[in-house]
Structures are given as structure tokens and as C-alpha cells.
Motif scaffolding. Sequence first.
Motif, PDB file in Angstrom:
ATOM      1  N   GLN A 187      44.890  39.477  50.318  1.00 40.25           N
ATOM      2  CA  GLN A 187      44.015  38.437  50.856  1.00 40.25           C
ATOM      3  C   GLN A 187      42.630  39.020  51.088  1.00 40.25           C
ATOM      4  N   VAL A 188      41.629  38.324  50.601  1.00 42.97           N
ATOM      5  CA  VAL A 188      40.245  38.766  50.783  1.00 42.97           C
ATOM      6  C   VAL A 188      39.679  38.095  52.024  1.00 42.97           C
ATOM      7  N   GLN A 189      39.122  38.895  52.915  1.00 45.68           N
ATOM      8  CA  GLN A 189      38.406  38.348  54.067  1.00 45.68           C
ATOM      9  C   GLN A 189      36.911  38.502  53.825  1.00 45.68           C
ATOM     10  N   LEU A 190      36.172  37.443  54.133  1.00 46.01           N
ATOM     11  CA  LEU A 190      34.734  37.420  53.889  1.00 46.01           C
ATOM     12  C   LEU A 190      33.994  37.147  55.188  1.00 46.01           C
ATOM     13  N   VAL A 191      32.949  37.911  55.435  1.00 51.31           N
ATOM     14  CA  VAL A 191      32.133  37.724  56.640  1.00 51.31           C
ATOM     15  C   VAL A 191      30.669  37.673  56.243  1.00 51.31           C
ATOM     16  N   GLU A 192      30.049  36.529  56.512  1.00 51.57           N
ATOM     17  CA  GLU A 192      28.627  36.357  56.204  1.00 51.57           C
ATOM     18  C   GLU A 192      27.770  36.816  57.381  1.00 51.57           C
ATOM     19  N   SER A 193      26.568  37.242  57.066  1.00 50.66           N
ATOM     20  CA  SER A 193      25.583  37.600  58.082  1.00 50.66           C
ATOM     21  C   SER A 193      24.194  37.430  57.500  1.00 50.66           C
ATOM     22  N   GLY A 194      23.199  37.458  58.379  1.00 47.11           N
ATOM     23  CA  GLY A 194      21.822  37.403  57.926  1.00 47.11           C
ATOM     24  C   GLY A 194      21.136  36.068  58.125  1.00 47.11           C
ATOM     25  N   GLY A 195      21.885  35.074  58.568  1.00 48.12           N
ATOM     26  CA  GLY A 195      21.276  33.774  58.823  1.00 48.12           C
ATOM     27  C   GLY A 195      20.369  33.825  60.043  1.00 48.12           C
ATOM     28  N   GLY A 196      19.660  32.722  60.258  1.00 45.30           N
ATOM     29  CA  GLY A 196      18.778  32.660  61.416  1.00 45.30           C
ATOM     30  C   GLY A 196      17.751  31.569  61.274  1.00 45.30           C
ATOM     31  N   LEU A 197      16.747  31.633  62.136  1.00 45.86           N
ATOM     32  CA  LEU A 197      15.662  30.664  62.142  1.00 45.86           C
ATOM     33  C   LEU A 197      14.458  31.270  61.429  1.00 45.86           C
ATOM     34  N   VAL A 198      13.898  30.539  60.490  1.00 43.28           N
ATOM     35  CA  VAL A 198      12.751  31.030  59.736  1.00 43.28           C
ATOM     36  C   VAL A 198      11.790  29.877  59.491  1.00 43.28           C
ATOM     37  N   GLN A 199      10.516  30.189  59.421  1.00 48.35           N
ATOM     38  CA  GLN A 199       9.531  29.153  59.127  1.00 48.35           C
ATOM     39  C   GLN A 199       9.522  28.818  57.651  1.00 48.35           C
ATOM     40  N   ALA A 200       9.131  27.606  57.352  1.00 45.02           N
ATOM     41  CA  ALA A 200       9.007  27.202  55.955  1.00 45.02           C
ATOM     42  C   ALA A 200       8.096  28.170  55.217  1.00 45.02           C
ATOM     43  N   GLY A 201       8.529  28.534  54.021  1.00 47.28           N
ATOM     44  CA  GLY A 201       7.804  29.506  53.228  1.00 47.28           C
ATOM     45  C   GLY A 201       8.287  30.931  53.419  1.00 47.28           C
ATOM     46  N   GLY A 202       9.118  31.130  54.408  1.00 45.89           N
ATOM     47  CA  GLY A 202       9.623  32.465  54.704  1.00 45.89           C
ATOM     48  C   GLY A 202      10.826  32.837  53.864  1.00 45.89           C
ATOM     49  N   SER A 203      11.410  33.987  54.194  1.00 51.24           N
ATOM     50  CA  SER A 203      12.528  34.531  53.422  1.00 51.24           C
ATOM     51  C   SER A 203      13.653  34.973  54.349  1.00 51.24           C
ATOM     52  N   LEU A 204      14.850  34.951  53.802  1.00 47.04           N
ATOM     53  CA  LEU A 204      16.029  35.494  54.468  1.00 47.04           C
ATOM     54  C   LEU A 204      16.907  36.144  53.413  1.00 47.04           C
ATOM     55  N   ARG A 205      17.658  37.157  53.840  1.00 45.46           N
ATOM     56  CA  ARG A 205      18.640  37.778  52.965  1.00 45.46           C
ATOM     57  C   ARG A 205      20.000  37.667  53.635  1.00 45.46           C
ATOM     58  N   LEU A 206      20.881  36.918  52.992  1.00 45.21           N
ATOM     59  CA  LEU A 206      22.251  36.781  53.481  1.00 45.21           C
ATOM     60  C   LEU A 206      23.135  37.850  52.859  1.00 45.21           C
ATOM     61  N   SER A 207      24.077  38.321  53.632  1.00 47.32           N
ATOM     62  CA  SER A 207      25.061  39.277  53.145  1.00 47.32           C
ATOM     63  C   SER A 207      26.460  38.716  53.335  1.00 47.32           C
ATOM     64  N   CYS A 208      27.348  39.085  52.447  1.00 40.90           N
ATOM     65  CA  CYS A 208      28.753  38.701  52.532  1.00 40.90           C
ATOM     66  C   CYS A 208      29.578  39.961  52.340  1.00 40.90           C
ATOM     67  N   ALA A 209      30.159  40.432  53.417  1.00 40.82           N
ATOM     68  CA  ALA A 209      30.959  41.650  53.362  1.00 40.82           C
ATOM     69  C   ALA A 209      32.425  41.283  53.207  1.00 40.82           C
ATOM     70  N   ALA A 210      33.062  41.876  52.218  1.00 42.79           N
ATOM     71  CA  ALA A 210      34.467  41.588  51.934  1.00 42.79           C
ATOM     72  C   ALA A 210      35.352  42.735  52.397  1.00 42.79           C
ATOM     73  N   SER A 211      36.567  42.377  52.759  1.00 45.65           N
ATOM     74  CA  SER A 211      37.569  43.382  53.118  1.00 45.65           C
ATOM     75  C   SER A 211      38.925  42.888  52.663  1.00 45.65           C
ATOM     76  N   GLY A 212      39.870  43.791  52.618  1.00 46.90           N
ATOM     77  CA  GLY A 212      41.214  43.422  52.211  1.00 46.90           C
ATOM     78  C   GLY A 212      41.485  43.680  50.747  1.00 46.90           C
ATOM     79  N   HIS A 213      40.488  43.473  49.918  1.00 42.16           N
ATOM     80  CA  HIS A 213      40.592  43.721  48.495  1.00 42.16           C
ATOM     81  C   HIS A 213      39.218  44.086  47.967  1.00 42.16           C
ATOM     82  N   THR A 214      39.169  44.864  46.920  1.00 38.93           N
ATOM     83  CA  THR A 214      37.894  45.099  46.268  1.00 38.93           C
ATOM     84  C   THR A 214      37.473  43.828  45.549  1.00 38.93           C
ATOM     85  N   ILE A 215      36.178  43.523  45.633  1.00 38.85           N
ATOM     86  CA  ILE A 215      35.704  42.283  45.021  1.00 38.85           C
ATOM     87  C   ILE A 215      35.341  42.453  43.557  1.00 38.85           C
ATOM     88  N   SER A 216      35.576  43.625  43.018  1.00 39.70           N
ATOM     89  CA  SER A 216      35.166  43.873  41.633  1.00 39.70           C
ATOM     90  C   SER A 216      35.892  42.980  40.637  1.00 39.70           C
TER      91      SER A 216
END
Length: 124
Positions: A1-30
Motif C-alpha cells: 500500500q502506498v501512502q501519500l502525504v502532500e505539503s507546500g500549500g498555503g496562501l499566496v497572492q495572485a501572480g505568485g508561486s508555490l511548490r507542492l510536494s508529495c512524499a510517498a511511503s510504503g512502496h517505491t513510486i518508480s
Amino acid sequence: QVQLVESGGGLVQAGGSLRLSCAASGHTISNYAMAWFRQAPGKEREFVAAISRSGRSTYFTDSAKGRFTISRDNAKNTVYLQMNSLNLEDTAVYYCAAQYTTGLYFTPTEYTHWGQGTQVTVSS
């Protein structure tokens, strides 16, 4: 079973940038195609971007093309979504998804494994 955890969200002004990450565990995602979906209040979950298990193929919804980049680091078991030039319509909960496949899928029903989501809010 693959577990996925997202991070990196938040509040940003229009025109700005964000980088989301998704870290997996339990299995290699390759061996998994990975994707990002999003869901705004009162709307259905929609496809944003997908990346093949090798990383050589990517696909984006039209509204994300030219602004978002999806990438993966199989050694770190992590997938990323770089979002630039954000606008109000990008406000949503963003979900990471994984599917054991050699192909690419673009609808939520084709993905078995999901994270809990991370909120992205774009303000004017």
C-alpha cells in the motif's frame, strides 16, 4: 500500500508561486504513474497534471500548461508540482495520486492511492 502525504500549500497572492510536494511511503513510486488533482468548493475533483513512472512523459490540463511543472525524484520517493503565475481560479485543495501502471491516466477513478490534500489559496 502506498501512502501519500502532500505539503507546500498555503496562501499566496495572485501572480505568485508555490511548490507542492508529495512524499510517498510504503512502496517505491518508480513503478507508479503520479498525478495531481484539485478540488475547489462545490466543484468536482479535476485533473491538473500527470507524470509517467520514468518521468519522461508529462501531461497538463489546459489551464496549467505553461504555468505548472510536474516532476519526480524516484530516489526520494517524491513528486513535485511547481505552480507559477497563480490566479484566483487555482484556489483549491490539491491532491496527489498514484497508480501502478506503465501509462498515464487523467481521471480520478483511474487512481487507487490518494493523499489527504493540501490547501492552496490565491488572494487578489
